[in-house]
Design a protein around this motif. Structure first.
Motif, PDB file in Angstrom:
ATOM      1  N   GLY A 167      47.413  53.074 -24.023  1.00 32.61           N
ATOM      2  CA  GLY A 167      47.893  54.221 -23.239  1.00 32.61           C
ATOM      3  C   GLY A 167      46.557  55.149 -22.934  1.00 32.61           C
ATOM      4  O   GLY A 167      46.880  55.982 -21.888  1.00 32.61           O
TER       5      GLY A 167
ATOM      6  N   ASP B 159      52.416  55.194 -30.870  1.00 31.54           N
ATOM      7  CA  ASP B 159      53.700  55.890 -29.758  1.00 31.54           C
ATOM      8  C   ASP B 159      53.460  54.790 -28.575  1.00 31.54           C
ATOM      9  O   ASP B 159      52.792  54.448 -27.814  1.00 31.54           O
TER      10      ASP B 159
ATOM     11  N   VAL C 176      55.363  53.510 -25.435  1.00 31.63           N
ATOM     12  CA  VAL C 176      55.826  54.045 -24.029  1.00 31.63           C
ATOM     13  C   VAL C 176      56.138  52.545 -23.043  1.00 31.63           C
ATOM     14  O   VAL C 176      55.463  51.721 -23.109  1.00 31.63           O
TER      15      VAL C 176
ATOM     16  N   LYS D  25      58.747  49.298 -29.813  1.00 34.76           N
ATOM     17  CA  LYS D  25      58.554  50.838 -30.483  1.00 34.76           C
ATOM     18  C   LYS D  25      59.319  50.616 -31.878  1.00 34.76           C
ATOM     19  O   LYS D  25      58.508  51.403 -32.866  1.00 34.76           O
TER      20      LYS D  25
ATOM     21  N   LYS E 174      51.101  50.938 -24.244  1.00 32.01           N
ATOM     22  CA  LYS E 174      52.260  51.074 -23.082  1.00 32.01           C
ATOM     23  C   LYS E 174      52.701  49.584 -23.000  1.00 32.01           C
ATOM     24  O   LYS E 174      51.815  48.463 -22.998  1.00 32.01           O
TER      25      LYS E 174
ATOM     26  N   GLN F 266      48.367  55.249 -28.342  1.00 32.31           N
ATOM     27  CA  GLN F 266      49.514  54.941 -27.647  1.00 32.31           C
ATOM     28  C   GLN F 266      49.546  53.699 -26.904  1.00 32.31           C
ATOM     29  O   GLN F 266      48.390  53.313 -26.531  1.00 32.31           O
TER      30      GLN F 266
ATOM     31  N   ALA G 256      56.252  51.409 -19.021  1.00 35.03           N
ATOM     32  CA  ALA G 256      55.949  51.798 -17.609  1.00 35.03           C
ATOM     33  C   ALA G 256      56.578  50.458 -16.656  1.00 35.03           C
ATOM     34  O   ALA G 256      56.259  49.377 -16.650  1.00 35.03           O
TER      35      ALA G 256
ATOM     36  N   GLU H 242      56.600  51.578 -34.857  1.00 34.79           N
ATOM     37  CA  GLU H 242      56.817  53.053 -34.801  1.00 34.79           C
ATOM     38  C   GLU H 242      55.978  53.971 -35.616  1.00 34.79           C
ATOM     39  O   GLU H 242      55.656  55.265 -35.273  1.00 34.79           O
TER      40      GLU H 242
ATOM     41  N   GLU I  76      53.893  47.057 -20.243  1.00 36.09           N
ATOM     42  CA  GLU I  76      53.995  47.050 -19.116  1.00 36.09           C
ATOM     43  C   GLU I  76      53.573  45.573 -18.387  1.00 36.09           C
ATOM     44  O   GLU I  76      52.932  44.939 -19.043  1.00 36.09           O
TER      45      GLU I  76
END
Length: 147
Positions: free
Chosen positions: A60, A130, A132, A122, A47, A45, A134, A126, A49
């Motif tokens: 992640g 994964d 995400v 993403k 992230k 993952q 924040a 992809e 941010e």
């Protein structure tokens, strides 16, 4: 409370340490070589941010800052992510440990821009990660503590 010059020196020092750590923790992966601070066997993952003096990609799992140049992102997306990072914290009143007038709205606009950029990251990554997002929450914390 740090003055501005001391704050800038600490950012520069932390950035130098981060670069040195990345050089020491070079990990050769299957198919691709990634230089990263995290020691996770495999990054699953990523992230997105914003933070001061950091790349916008984070593991992640262990939350280590990842070098975005180690990922197959288009140059235009990298430029947009760098510009987004450069805008981080404009809503923060550093001298008074608070937010500037209109800061909550500025932070929300920054987060909306981040959602769009994270969506583009993403789409690009992809099949590999994964991804995400924040959001920045500094102004929310300040407002909550003031109530």
């Amino acid at each position: 409370m740090l003055d501005y010059d001391e704050f800038q020196r600490q950012i520069s020092f932390n950035s130098s340490i981060r670069k040195a750590e990345k050089k020491l923790l070079y990990i050769k992966g299957k198919g691709s070589d990634y230089m990263r601070l995290c020691r996770c066997q495999k990054i699953k993952q990523v992230k997105v941010e914003a933070d001061i003096s950091a790349d916008p990609l984070w593991c992640g799992r262990c939350f280590a800052n990842l070098d975005m140049n180690d990922f197959p992102l288009p140059p235009e997306l990298k430029k947009e992510l760098q510009a987004w990072i450069a805008d981080y914290g404009q809503w923060i009143d550093w001298e008074n440990d608070g937010i500037v007038k209109g800061g909550a709205l500025m932070e929300e606009q920054h987060n909306m821009r981040g959602v769009v950029l994270a969506g583009r990251v993403k789409l690009t990554l992809e099949d590999q990660y994964d991804v995400v997002f924040a959001p920045a929450i500094f102004s929310r914390r300040i407002i909550k503590n003031a109530l």
